[in-house]
Design a protein around this motif. Structure first.
Motif, PDB file in Angstrom:
ATOM      1  N   ILE A 202      13.630  -7.370  25.434  1.00  0.00           N
ATOM      2  CA  ILE A 202      13.693  -7.922  26.792  1.00  0.00           C
ATOM      3  C   ILE A 202      12.363  -8.591  27.096  1.00  0.00           C
ATOM      4  O   ILE A 202      11.290  -8.007  26.904  1.00  0.00           O
ATOM      5  CB  ILE A 202      13.995  -6.823  27.819  1.00  0.00           C
ATOM      6  N   GLY A 203      12.424  -9.821  27.562  1.00  0.00           N
ATOM      7  CA  GLY A 203      11.205 -10.582  27.849  1.00  0.00           C
ATOM      8  C   GLY A 203      10.998 -10.797  29.333  1.00  0.00           C
ATOM      9  O   GLY A 203      11.900 -10.581  30.153  1.00  0.00           O
ATOM     10  N   TRP A 204       9.785 -11.255  29.667  1.00  0.00           N
ATOM     11  CA  TRP A 204       9.434 -11.536  31.061  1.00  0.00           C
ATOM     12  C   TRP A 204       9.026 -12.994  31.178  1.00  0.00           C
ATOM     13  O   TRP A 204       8.181 -13.479  30.428  1.00  0.00           O
ATOM     14  CB  TRP A 204       8.295 -10.642  31.521  1.00  0.00           C
ATOM     15  N   GLN A 205       9.663 -13.689  32.086  1.00  0.00           N
ATOM     16  CA  GLN A 205       9.372 -15.103  32.344  1.00  0.00           C
ATOM     17  C   GLN A 205       8.578 -15.175  33.641  1.00  0.00           C
ATOM     18  O   GLN A 205       9.142 -15.074  34.746  1.00  0.00           O
ATOM     19  CB  GLN A 205      10.685 -15.884  32.440  1.00  0.00           C
ATOM     20  N   ALA A 206       7.280 -15.342  33.515  1.00  0.00           N
ATOM     21  CA  ALA A 206       6.401 -15.231  34.675  1.00  0.00           C
ATOM     22  C   ALA A 206       6.668 -16.319  35.716  1.00  0.00           C
ATOM     23  O   ALA A 206       6.652 -16.051  36.918  1.00  0.00           O
ATOM     24  CB  ALA A 206       4.944 -15.279  34.229  1.00  0.00           C
ATOM     25  N   ALA A 207       6.916 -17.532  35.252  1.00  0.00           N
ATOM     26  CA  ALA A 207       7.102 -18.635  36.203  1.00  0.00           C
ATOM     27  C   ALA A 207       8.300 -18.401  37.114  1.00  0.00           C
ATOM     28  O   ALA A 207       8.248 -18.654  38.324  1.00  0.00           O
ATOM     29  CB  ALA A 207       7.254 -19.951  35.444  1.00  0.00           C
ATOM     30  N   ALA A 208       9.390 -17.900  36.524  1.00  0.00           N
ATOM     31  CA  ALA A 208      10.614 -17.673  37.295  1.00  0.00           C
ATOM     32  C   ALA A 208      10.693 -16.266  37.863  1.00  0.00           C
ATOM     33  O   ALA A 208      11.626 -15.960  38.617  1.00  0.00           O
ATOM     34  CB  ALA A 208      11.837 -17.951  36.430  1.00  0.00           C
ATOM     35  N   LEU A 214      16.537 -13.028  24.408  1.00  0.00           N
ATOM     36  CA  LEU A 214      15.834 -13.745  23.349  1.00  0.00           C
ATOM     37  C   LEU A 214      16.031 -15.249  23.416  1.00  0.00           C
ATOM     38  O   LEU A 214      15.276 -16.014  22.797  1.00  0.00           O
ATOM     39  CB  LEU A 214      16.291 -13.215  21.985  1.00  0.00           C
ATOM     40  N   GLN A 215      17.052 -15.707  24.143  1.00  0.00           N
ATOM     41  CA  GLN A 215      17.289 -17.144  24.335  1.00  0.00           C
ATOM     42  C   GLN A 215      16.765 -17.622  25.693  1.00  0.00           C
ATOM     43  O   GLN A 215      17.112 -18.708  26.151  1.00  0.00           O
ATOM     44  CB  GLN A 215      18.791 -17.460  24.225  1.00  0.00           C
ATOM     45  N   ASN A 216      15.957 -16.769  26.330  1.00  0.00           N
ATOM     46  CA  ASN A 216      15.378 -17.070  27.645  1.00  0.00           C
ATOM     47  C   ASN A 216      16.421 -17.217  28.741  1.00  0.00           C
ATOM     48  O   ASN A 216      16.175 -17.859  29.757  1.00  0.00           O
ATOM     49  CB  ASN A 216      14.497 -18.331  27.595  1.00  0.00           C
TER      50      ASN A 216
END
Length: 376
Positions: A202-208, A214-216
């Motif tokens: 699981i990733g973190w998208q700071a801008a959003a 894994l595919q954002n």
């Protein structure tokens, strides 16, 4: 309640694997054990059903009281998470499931040992595997088991808000994977699009300000077989209040997944027939007791003290503190000690699964034994 010795099906391994349970043997020892089964009558099942509904009601009341009285420090819940947790409760975020572990021999009131409120396992074996066992081995009997149907009914309601759900767990655990994949299947049957994702992917998208796969792609709804107390300590844990994904189990379940809730329940409902006396370490119990860490899993770091006799288990838990609970003996069937796991799904009692061991501490490798009931 009786323990019956019986002959296992000759092809039991193949039958289990055919319904998705390939973790029937753990570390070379049998985990699914159909060389025995437990027999109940309908009146006893009614007692279990009523006790489970009552305990669920008490626990919901306890959540409201912890929030109202600001008892978070007693449960070692970090202060930064309190507004997030409180908002989760006030929004009425739904709970998928939980499992009460009960001590009971078929007579008198069942006693609550603990509540697996956040990441309960042994789900597919309780919901599906023992149901197929019943059809093969006790076709004229019944089983306290509507777990599968209630899971699908929950997902059908949940689908009104979320058409797809991510399911995350620890990638290298066969048992965890079995539980997660089973839940994914029930969601699929309810019309939800499930997606598997290892918890550390699981990733973190700071801008959003959102969690992503894994595919954002944004993660709007997430089932996590990963404890809340671990999640809050992760690097990305403090981002949860910012992203606000719909989580199962919801944030307010942190209160109930902590064994300190056993002490709080006794404080709120002292003398209740389904509860055992319990206290935090600042008020040690007199007499025989069980010491349990506030946070622990799979029977780790448990100490049972009966007079001068002590039984204890190893583990890595206890840094957050302990509670004491009055010792109550488990039923003893020729050296086998069963614990009844009574499931709540979507807020309703849904069925039971039984784990047993050669000691009174139920651990990760304790055997799962099927059950059935007959009319009185």
């Amino acid at each position: 309640m009786q323990r019956l010795v019986r002959q296992a099906r000759a092809d039991w391994r193949q039958r289990l694997e055919a319904v998705g349970m390939d973790f029937h043997t753990i570390d070379g020892a049998v985990y699914w054990d159909e060389s025995a089964c437990y027999r109940f009558n309908r009146s006893q099942i009614d007692v279990l059903d009523d006790a489970t509904a009552e305990l669920h009601k008490l626990c919901l009341h306890a959540v409201a009281e912890v929030i109202r009285r600001d008892w978070f420090d007693r449960l070692r819940i970090p202060r930064w998470a309190v507004p997030y947790l409180t908002a989760s409760w006030e929004r009425g975020e739904p709970s998928l499931y939980g499992r009460f572990d009960l001590a009971w021999d078929g007579s008198g009131p069942p006693k609550m040992l603990e509540y697996n409120a956040d990441t309960p396992t042994a789900l597919p074996e309780a919901a599906v595997v023992q149901w197929f066992w019943l059809a093969d081995c006790q076709p004229g009997a019944d089983q306290f088991n509507s777990i599968h149907e209630k899971l699908i009914a929950f997902w059908q309601r949940y689908r009104q808000h979320h058409a797809e759900v991510y399911f995350a767990g620890v990638a290298d655990s066969a048992e965890d994977a079995g539980n997660v994949f089973y839940l994914m299947d029930t969601a699929l049957q309810a019309g939800i699009r499930p997606h598997w994702l290892a918890i550390d992917d699981i990733g973190w998208q700071a801008a959003a300000q959102q969690f992503v796969d894994l595919q954002n792609r944004p993660i709007r709804a997430l089932f996590k077989l990963y404890p809340w107390e671990w999640l809050l300590r992760e690097e990305f844990g403090p981002y949860l209040p910012k992203a606000q994904p719909s989580l199962l189990e919801p944030a307010w379940k942190q209160i109930l997944s902590n064994k300190g809730i056993l002490s709080i329940l006794w404080e709120l409902f002292e003398g209740h027939p389904n509860l055992l006396p319990a206290s935090f370490v600042d008020k040690p119990l007199l007499g025989d007791y069980v010491r349990k860490p506030l946070y622990s899993r799979e029977g780790a770091n448990i100490e049972i003290r009966r007079g001068a006799h002590v039984v204890e288990s190893a583990g890595l838990y206890g840094d957050d503190g302990y509670i004491y609970q009055r010792y109550t003996p488990l039923p003893n069937f020729a050296g086998n000690y069963p614990v009844i796991g009574s499931w709540v799904v979507g807020g309703e009692p849904a069925g039971i699964g039984i784990r047993e061991d050669k000691t009174e501490i139920t651990g990760n490798n304790s055997r799962f034994v099927p059950h059935f009931f007959v009319e009185d």
